[in-house]
Design a protein around this motif. Structure first.
Motif, mmCIF file in Angstrom:
data_model
loop_
_atom_site.group_PDB
_atom_site.id
_atom_site.type_symbol
_atom_site.label_atom_id
_atom_site.label_comp_id
_atom_site.label_asym_id
_atom_site.label_seq_id
_atom_site.Cartn_x
_atom_site.Cartn_y
_atom_site.Cartn_z
ATOM 1 N N UNK A 142 23.136 36.944 36.424
ATOM 2 C CA UNK A 142 23.307 37.895 35.312
ATOM 3 C C UNK A 142 24.320 38.975 35.716
ATOM 4 N N UNK A 143 24.124 39.512 36.906
ATOM 5 C CA UNK A 143 25.020 40.572 37.399
ATOM 6 C C UNK A 143 26.461 40.048 37.493
ATOM 7 N N UNK A 144 26.611 38.849 38.024
ATOM 8 C CA UNK A 144 27.951 38.261 38.154
ATOM 9 C C UNK A 144 28.624 38.136 36.783
ATOM 10 N N UNK A 145 27.885 37.642 35.809
ATOM 11 C CA UNK A 145 28.482 37.455 34.480
ATOM 12 C C UNK A 145 28.825 38.791 33.818
ATOM 13 N N UNK A 146 27.979 39.793 34.032
ATOM 14 C CA UNK A 146 28.265 41.120 33.461
ATOM 15 C C UNK A 146 29.510 41.714 34.128
ATOM 16 N N UNK A 147 29.628 41.548 35.428
ATOM 17 C CA UNK A 147 30.795 42.078 36.147
ATOM 18 C C UNK A 147 32.065 41.391 35.653
ATOM 19 N N UNK A 148 32.007 40.074 35.505
ATOM 20 C CA UNK A 148 33.205 39.346 35.059
ATOM 21 C C UNK A 148 33.561 39.692 33.606
ATOM 22 N N UNK A 149 32.555 39.921 32.785
ATOM 23 C CA UNK A 149 32.839 40.316 31.390
ATOM 24 C C UNK A 149 33.586 41.641 31.402
ATOM 25 N N UNK A 150 33.183 42.543 32.289
ATOM 26 C CA UNK A 150 34.046 43.656 32.684
ATOM 27 C C UNK A 150 34.069 44.901 31.825
ATOM 28 N N UNK A 151 33.183 45.033 30.830
ATOM 29 C CA UNK A 151 33.328 46.138 29.887
ATOM 30 C C UNK A 151 32.815 47.479 30.411
ATOM 31 N N UNK A 152 32.033 47.438 31.469
ATOM 32 C CA UNK A 152 31.602 48.702 32.090
ATOM 33 C C UNK A 152 30.561 49.457 31.292
ATOM 34 N N UNK A 153 29.974 48.808 30.264
ATOM 35 C CA UNK A 153 28.994 49.513 29.422
ATOM 36 C C UNK A 153 27.577 48.987 29.644
ATOM 37 N N UNK A 388 35.861 46.262 40.538
ATOM 38 C CA UNK A 388 36.903 47.087 39.901
ATOM 39 C C UNK A 388 38.014 46.178 39.372
ATOM 40 N N UNK A 389 38.408 45.185 40.180
ATOM 41 C CA UNK A 389 39.471 44.269 39.751
ATOM 42 C C UNK A 389 39.121 43.641 38.407
ATOM 43 N N UNK A 390 37.845 43.245 38.252
ATOM 44 C CA UNK A 390 37.442 42.493 37.057
ATOM 45 C C UNK A 390 37.110 43.400 35.868
ATOM 46 N N UNK A 391 37.088 44.700 36.094
ATOM 47 C CA UNK A 391 36.749 45.622 35.009
ATOM 48 C C UNK A 391 37.989 45.927 34.172
ATOM 49 N N UNK A 392 37.757 46.596 33.042
ATOM 50 C CA UNK A 392 38.885 46.962 32.182
ATOM 51 C C UNK A 392 39.587 48.219 32.669
ATOM 52 N N UNK A 393 39.008 48.908 33.647
ATOM 53 C CA UNK A 393 39.647 50.132 34.142
ATOM 54 C C UNK A 393 41.023 49.804 34.708
ATOM 55 N N UNK A 394 41.974 50.724 34.535
ATOM 56 C CA UNK A 394 43.284 50.480 35.150
ATOM 57 C C UNK A 394 43.168 50.406 36.668
ATOM 58 N N UNK A 395 44.146 49.788 37.293
ATOM 59 C CA UNK A 395 44.185 49.756 38.768
ATOM 60 C C UNK A 395 45.533 50.347 39.174
ATOM 61 N N UNK A 396 45.726 51.601 38.756
ATOM 62 C CA UNK A 396 47.017 52.243 39.026
ATOM 63 C C UNK A 396 47.203 52.411 40.524
#
Ligand code: SAM
Length: 458
Positions: A142-153, A388-396
């Protein structure tokens, strides 16, 4: 018993539910091959490489003409889509057609995360999802799928429904996708037939009553309860709906249907009102067996908010101070509202709007993941986490490198790789512009930071 043979007691149960003429059609439906379907992650949009047809009751849902090898598609690992059975995507139609208000949602039986990723997409920026799973090993996937979905919510928790007692009236929506006898899976999984028994159905029904008895209390006044199973019998469906109408003062919710979809409305008549359920039969719907009902808690029933506390006390989690948070928010390129937490020396970011709810949840539940895990810091340097890589947050501030298909698969297999002309240090790797993870480029070798437990194993 031959695993393709239907249990006798199951056959007579279905005959009395459908009548013998329709039962014959049902049996033919069970023998048809199941259709593969996926739901796209709008926030990681790609042009799908497979021929597809829209699923009429599901935003972003598509039937595929054949089942490709998802494992060999790096965009699948990047969270561009989730492979999900079509009937269960009906939740999308419920949310959209009722314009269900966003807020704090709970998916009480969430692993592996199909319906959680759907709820997470619906909520987007405007809500918080608690995705809970009681079985430890299933909490990992479950955690893996949530991380890959990446929405951070999303907050991933590992709790028994009983543990939610202090959260009565806390959630705007609670989904109970209950553990069930799995008759709807007979087509996909012949072993499910062999394991079926009338005793197991009775046991499931009793367990479902225990779960919904708790779940009903957790819904806020004006909020919604969704109850679903992937089974056909009435004991686990209509009987649970009836139980809910007897235990709580829920109001019925009727969902508009297009007759061409083949979804069957079923009714439970209580003392005062008619309640509705929705049934998916394999001879009528292009999807697997499924049942769902929607109930609304009357406005004015018990609701619990969060109180404003300056202090946050937790045995292992610490809220980062405002000044340091402002610096971190700039570094990670957030929208200015991010709240930061430290778990030992690892930073997490939470959307600012819901940090009080998160803090309340940490006092009650066993949290396995929340928001976005960013990584550790060494002085001013980030040691970024795969999350972090898989999230929608920028990786500036990190160099980026786009991979070919073969390179992406090798990265996901954690094979030794070398990349010429890449700067030394952390590099974000992507495929079709979707981030996959990090490497650290050293002078004489490349370190692959893709999590070992997620790697492609062939
Ligand atoms: N919602 C998931 C999805 O769409 O991917 C599927 C959930 S599956 C039908 C039911 C889940 O309930 C399983 O993950 C199972 O581990 C969990 N479960 C089993 N016993 C439970 C219990 N007593 N209370 C709550 N959940 C339970």
């Amino acid at each position: 018993m031959d695993e393709n043979q239907l249990p006798e007691a199951f056959e007579s149960q279905m005959q009395s539910l459908l009548g013998s003429a329709e039962y014959a059609l049902f049996k033919e439906g069970l023998a048809l091959p199941s259709q593969t379907s996926i739901r796209l992650n709008q926030r990681k949009a790609i042009a799908l490489p497979f021929p597809k047809q829209p699923i009429p009751w599901a935003k972003d849902g598509y039937f595929l003409e054949e089942r490709p090898s998802f494992t060999m598609d790096p965009t699948f690992h990047a969270g561009a889509y989730y492979v999900q059975e079509a009937s269960s995507m009906f939740i999308s139609h419920i949310l959209e057609s009722q314009k269900i208000p966003k807020g704090i949602y709970l998916d009480l039986a969430a692993a592996p995360g199909g319906k959680s990723t759907l709820l997470s997409s619906y909520l987007g920026e405007d809500g918080l999802l608690v995705a809970n799973e009681v079985i430890a090993s299933r909490t990992q996937i479950l955690k893996e799928n949530i991380i890959k979905w990446g929405l951070g919510n999303t907050v991933v928790t590992h709790n028994d429904p009983e543990h939610f007692s202090p959260l009565e009236g806390f959630f705007d929506l609670v989904l109970v996708d209950a553990p069930c006898s799995g008759e709807g899976m007979f087509r996909k999984d012949p072993l499910a037939r062999a394991e079926w028994s009338a005793d197991h159905v009775a046991l499931c029904s009793a367990r479902q009553k225990r779960i919904v008895d708790k779940a009903g209390e957790l819904v806020k006044g004006g909020g919604y309860l969704l109850y679903s199973t992937c089974t056909f019998n009435e004991k686990e469906n209509e009987e649970i709906l009836r139980f809910l109408t007897e235990e709580f003062a829920f109001e019925p919710v009727q969902i508009p249907l297009d007759p061409s979809w083949g979804i069957v409305e079923t009714q439970v008549i209580s003392e005062k009102e008619v309640f509705f359920g929705y049934r998916f039969f394999p001879h009528k719907v292009a999807g697997e067996g499924f049942f769902i009902t929607v109930l609304r808690r009357p406005e004015g029933e018990h609701s619990q908010g969060v109180s404003v506390t300056k202090e946050f006390k937790h045995h292992s989690l610490r809220r980062v101070g405002e000044k340091e948070s402002a610096v971190l928010e700039q570094e990670v390129g957030g929208n200015g509202t991010g709240k930061f937490y430290l778990l030992q020396d690892t930073f997490f970011r939470m959307k600012g709007e819901y940090f009080r709810e998160l803090e309340k949840l940490t006092q009650v539940l066993s949290i396995r993941y929340f928001g976005v895990e960013l990584g550790k810091k060494q002085g001013k340097e980030w040691i970024p986490s795969p999350e972090w890589a898989l999230s929608l947050l920028p990786k500036n501030g990190f160099p980026k490198h786009e991979l070919t298909l073969e390179e992406a698969l090798d990265f996901l297999r954690k094979k030794e790789q070398s990349f010429s002309n890449q700067p030394l240090g952390w590099v974000l790797l992507s495929y079709q512009k979707l981030p996959l993870g990090w490497i650290k480029n050293l002078a004489h070798r490349v370190n692959n930071y893709y999590p070992k437990e997620w790697r492609i194993r062939n």
